[in-house]
Design an enzyme around this catalytic site. Structure first.
Site, PDB file in Angstrom:
ATOM      1  CG  ASP A 102      -1.707   1.095   1.264  1.00 39.59           C
ATOM      2  OD1 ASP A 102      -2.751   1.618   0.125  1.00 39.59           O
ATOM      3  OD2 ASP A 102      -1.758   1.720   1.906  1.00 39.59           O
ATOM      4  CB  THR A 103       3.815   2.074   2.470  1.00 41.49           C
ATOM      5  OG1 THR A 103       3.007   1.902   3.294  1.00 41.49           O
ATOM      6  CG2 THR A 103       5.238   3.653   2.399  1.00 41.49           C
TER       7      THR A 103
END
Length: 155
Positions: A51-52
């Site tokens: 996600d990051t």
């Protein structure tokens, strides 16, 4: 260290000039981090870092394309990095995945995150989790070209 050194170079403890190949290598060296078998990590942990990574790639691409107000950048990034968009991207690339990548994706999709996104249904959220798991795995394995290829055209 002399100013003539390239940005990705450093003077090692033995005085020799070394060149870093990527940020992960630099972090491993500077922070003295051990090597890991990323396939053994929880799929939700891989999705967490994925996600990051997705967010960073999208923000970087948007920033390189235009210098604009941060609220506009944030809205544009949010329209790209969300469960619905990631689920759609997963549909587009599914047939292009290797057997190993498909296995990593399925582990993420079949994980039980215990919650869902506010703007996506459960199936989209699970697809997106699988996508993020795959992106996280590729990042940790330093398969950057493949990661960017699977992320596709950005904004």
């Amino acid at each position: 260290m002399e100013e003539s050194l390239k940005k990705d170079s450093y003077e090692g403890p033995d005085g020799l000039i070394c060149q870093e190949t990527d940020l992960a290598s630099l972090m491993d060296r500077v922070l003295d981090l051990p090597q890991r078998d990323w396939s053994q990590y929880s799929p939700l942990t891989l999705a967490w870092i994925g996600d990051t990574v997705c967010d960073l790639v999208v923000r970087y691409a948007l920033l390189k394309r235009a210098n604009m107000q941060t609220d506009k950048l944030h809205r544009k990034a949010s329209s790209i990095v969300n469960a619905r968009s990631q689920a759609k991207r997963m549909e587009e690339i599914r047939t292009k995945l290797t057997d190993r990548e498909m296995s990593i994706y399925r582990r993420g999709r079949n994980a039980n995150p215990g919650h869902t996104a506010k703007n996506a249904d459960r199936s989209e959220y699970l697809e997106a989790t699988g996508f993020e798991c795959l992106i996280g795995y590729l990042y940790l394995e330093r398969q950057y070209s493949r990661l960017l290829e699977l992320m596709g055209e950005i904004g």
